[in-house]
Every structure is written in C-alpha cells, then in structure tokens.
Design an enzyme around this catalytic site. Structure first.
Site, PDB file in Angstrom:
ATOM      1  N   LYS A 192      -6.112   0.677  -5.707  1.00 16.33           N
ATOM      2  CA  LYS A 192      -7.055   1.416  -6.568  1.00 16.33           C
ATOM      3  C   LYS A 192      -8.286   0.554  -6.849  1.00 16.33           C
ATOM      4  O   LYS A 192      -8.343  -0.602  -6.456  1.00 16.33           O
ATOM      5  CB  LYS A 192      -6.366   1.810  -7.867  1.00 16.33           C
ATOM      6  CG  LYS A 192      -5.024   2.483  -7.694  1.00 16.33           C
ATOM      7  CD  LYS A 192      -5.112   3.932  -7.261  1.00 16.33           C
ATOM      8  CE  LYS A 192      -3.709   4.484  -7.090  1.00 16.33           C
ATOM      9  NZ  LYS A 192      -3.620   5.912  -6.929  1.00 16.33           N
TER      10      LYS A 192
HETATM   11  C1  LIG Z   1      -2.306   6.537  -7.572  1.00 15.65           C
HETATM   12  C2  LIG Z   1      -2.413   7.800  -8.308  1.00 15.65           C
HETATM   13  C3  LIG Z   1      -1.551   8.105  -9.383  1.00 15.65           C
HETATM   14  C4  LIG Z   1      -0.334   7.303  -9.720  1.00 15.65           C
HETATM   15  O1  LIG Z   1      -0.511   5.973  -9.979  1.00 15.65           O
HETATM   16  P1  LIG Z   1       0.754   4.996  -9.837  1.00 15.65           P
HETATM   17  O2  LIG Z   1       0.283   3.752 -10.509  1.00 15.65           O
HETATM   18  O3  LIG Z   1       1.017   4.828  -8.383  1.00 15.65           O
HETATM   19  O4  LIG Z   1       1.892   5.636 -10.551  1.00 15.65           O
HETATM   20  C5  LIG Z   1      -1.778   9.272 -10.085  1.00 15.65           C
HETATM   21  N1  LIG Z   1      -2.763  10.102  -9.767  1.00 15.65           N
HETATM   22  C6  LIG Z   1      -3.622   9.853  -8.744  1.00 15.65           C
HETATM   23  C7  LIG Z   1      -4.729  10.805  -8.468  1.00 15.65           C
HETATM   24  C8  LIG Z   1      -3.446   8.711  -7.975  1.00 15.65           C
HETATM   25  O5  LIG Z   1      -4.280   8.481  -6.950  1.00 15.65           O
END
Ligand SMILES: *Cc1c(COP(=O)(O)O)cnc(C)c1O
Length: 381
Positions: A192
């Site tokens: 991310k």
């Molecule tokens: C990555 C993601 C999540 C979840 O995040 P995690 O830390 O992997 O639980 C939720 N919503 C979106 C749109 C994502 O891209």
C-alpha cells in the site's frame, strides 16, 4: 513534474534501510513489543500529516473496517451500500457482523460508486455507505457526502489504497482521503501507499465519541482493564511495525511524487494508442497511483498479460471478477447482469508495474512491449 531519477530512489533505498535497521534495534532494546511508545507517536504523526484529530491504529485494513462498522452500533437488519467492483474486505465485514450488504455499480473510468446506482439501492433500512478509494484517488465524495447528509447515513471511506490523496470539493477545498466521511480506514500492507514490513491498519475520525468506541473495540471492548464495556476484538499495530512506519512516513510524500511522475511517463507513452485507456483522473481528487491500471479490450487482456510475462514484466489484475459473482456471496441473491459496469471492466483492467523506484528505462521497456503487442495484433487482422 520532476523526471524520475534512479539515483534519488536508490539513495532513498539506502537511507531507508539504515533507518529501518536502527528502528528495529531500538524496539529490540526496549523489549516493548505491544503498545510501545512508537505506536502512539506514529498515530500522532499520521494524524498530523492527514490533518485528522483521531487516529486509532489496529492490526490490518480489514480489521479497521470491521471496527469502524462495530462502532456505529447499527440496528440489526441495517443495510450497507458498497461497490460491486472492489476488494473483498468491506463486503466480508458487513456479512460477518450480520448486516445486509447492498452492492451498487461503479463508474467505468474512476471505478467509484455510481450515483444513480446508489440512489436505486437506497431503502428505508440503509444506514451506511462504504466508499472505496480505489487505486490512488478518492471516490466521488461530493455526491456521496451530500447523499449521506440528506438521508442521515454514515459514510465510511475505505482508504486502504489512497493514503495521501487529496479529495477536492466543488468549492476548491481539499481534505485528505479518509478524513471526509464519519470514519476512514486504511491499511499498511506492504504494497500500500505506506507499507509496513508486515500487517497494520489505522482508522481516522473527527468524532471523539466514535474514536473512544473504536479504541475500546480494538482492546476487547475494554473501558478500563478487565471492564468490558462492549463487545470488542483484539486488533493492534505491533510496536515494531509502528517504528518502521514512523520511518517510512517521512518518505510518503517523496513516494507519492515518484509515483505521479512514473504515471505521467506511462501516460505519455501509452495515451495515443486506440487499444489502451490510461487511468482517468477524477476532478474531485488528486491521484497518488497506488496502482497504475489501464483498460484494454476484454479479448486482449489475458494474452497481453501472457506476452508481458514472457518479457519478464509482471502485471496484476484488480479485480478479476465482481463481488456478486463470487461463490461465498451467492446467498445475497445477485445475478450476472446486475452490475453491468463492474462486469464489463473486470476483463479489461490490467495493473502495470508501479512503485517509487521504477526507472524511466523500465517504463520505456514496459510500454515498448505493450505497444509492440498491439501492433502485432493489428497486423494480423
Ligand atoms: C488492502 C485492502 C484492504 C484490506 O487491507 P488489509 O490490511 O490487507 O486487511 C481493504 N480494502 C481495500 C480496498 C484494500 O485494497
């Protein structure tokens, strides 16, 4: 926009490594692995950066969404509207908590909730909307915040992919993604915008009451030690991850400008090809390019991926199919055809390599092969 400089990215890489190593050593020395000082310091620093008073850290971005929904204390049977073209988290937590997920279609260019579809799915039982800021820009919050205000709905922003993007209002005001609705959630999954060296998540709000509830929920619902004021979960950001994130937070703006410069290079090299639709820019948002997602005609997508793979170019598909067609969610009773836009874009989207250290040479190599692929297609037809 500055051209991409390989040396900048490499220097940053070395700097970063040294800083991460000393952060690791400090936590190791302290022995304070749970709720250590860096957790609070990081929450404060992140809040300052995105200009929001309350930041609650937690275990991951999916937990963040679950904790947010739990804090709203919605009545049983509440309906929550969310996009059919999306990662699974928002849908999953709505179902887990026993609420009724109501899917809506999205716009074909920005992938944001489509206003008429939201209006059509709204009922007397609707209590909240989860807007998802996909790929690096804000979903259309102008419409969504106004719609939520009119109908007294909660607005949750799933900002796992767009930390650092700015939502622009029609009056020209800007606010960071995740700080416009009642609650914003984010993820520090390594890929991310702000990636930890493991899992992590955070929740933003301006509402102190919600902040208190959410802090309690992350700690088994405790109002004080061994007093369980409400049902909670156990969801924490490790001290170690907070210490790493504190280091990486200093690089967030640099990473964003690198990503934007890379996106601009991609755009310039790809935008004149009739087979390729480069990422649309929302008028309501800046774009921080967590992903650079192009659309190509459905029949070509998989063979393009295959060709690029042969040239050692990795690509990804976000998302191969819309949520209503997934086996686990058949009980919701949706059918193929219910969300025509979501269904049409899934076979067209392809995410190209995108990270802050990508070089101009690499972008040229990637785009050269994409264009070559389509040139070969036309010479055969
Ligand atoms: C990555 C993601 C999540 C979840 O995040 P995690 O830390 O992997 O639980 C939720 N919503 C979106 C749109 C994502 O891209």
């Amino acid at each position: 926009m500055n051209p991409i400089s390989l040396s900048d990215a490499q220097d940053t890489g070395k700097l970063l490594q040294t800083a991460l190593e000393s952060a690791f050593n400090e936590v190791l020395q302290s022995g304070d692995f749970i709720n250590g000082a860096p957790v609070k310091t990081f929450a404060k620093a992140l809040g300052n950066l995105v200009r929001v008073p309350e930041v609650i850290t937690c275990g991951n971005g999916t937990d963040a969404l679950q904790i947010a929904l739990m804090a709203l204390d919605l009545p049983p049977g509440s309906e929550v509207i969310l996009p059919a073209f999306n990662y699974v988290s928002a849908l999953e937590v709505v179902v887990l908590l026993g609420f009724v997920p109501v899917l809506a279609d999205v716009l074909p260019d920005t992938f944001s909730l489509e206003p008429n579809s939201v209006k059509a799915r709204f009922t007397a039982k609707t209590r909240a909307i989860i807007a998802v800021h996909l790929f690096g820009q804000c979903a259309g919050l102008g419409f969504l915040s106004e719609f939520c205000r009119q109908h007294q709905l909660y607005l949750i922003e799933d900002n796992a992919q767009s930390l650092g993007a700015q939502c622009l209002s029609s009056e020209g005001k800007s606010a960071y993604a995740g700080t416009v609705g009642h609650i914003g959630t984010t993820s520090f999954f390594p890929t991310k915008m702000l990636g930890a060296l493991g899992d992590g998540g955070a929740i933003f709000t301006r509402d102190q009451k919600l902040a208190t509830s959410m802090r309690q929920i992350t700690r088994h619902g405790q109002s004080q030690k061994y007093t369980y004021a409400r049902v909670g979960v156990n969801s924490r950001l490790d001290t170690l991850q907070a210490a790493f994130l504190l280091v990486k937070l200093n690089f967030l703006n640099f990473y964003i400008s690198q990503r934007q410069a890379i996106a601009q290079q991609y755009d310039q090299l790809l935008q004149n090809n009739t087979f390729i639709q480069v990422p649309a820019r929302s008028l309501e948002s800046t774009h921080v390019f967590n992903q650079y997602v192009i659309q190509v005609p459905a029949g070509y997508r998989d063979s393009l991926r295959h060709y690029l793979h042969e040239q050692q170019i990795p690509t990804a598909v976000y998302y191969p199919s819309p949520l209503h067609t997934q086996p686990a969610y058949q009980h919701l009773g949706y059918q193929t055809g219910d969300f025509p836009v979501a269904e049409a874009i899934c076979p067209k989207v392809i995410a190209l390599p995108m990270h802050p250290a990508l070089t101009l040479d690499q972008v040229q190599y990637i785009t050269f092969h994409i264009l070559k692929f389509f040139k070969n297609q036309t010479s055969f037809t």
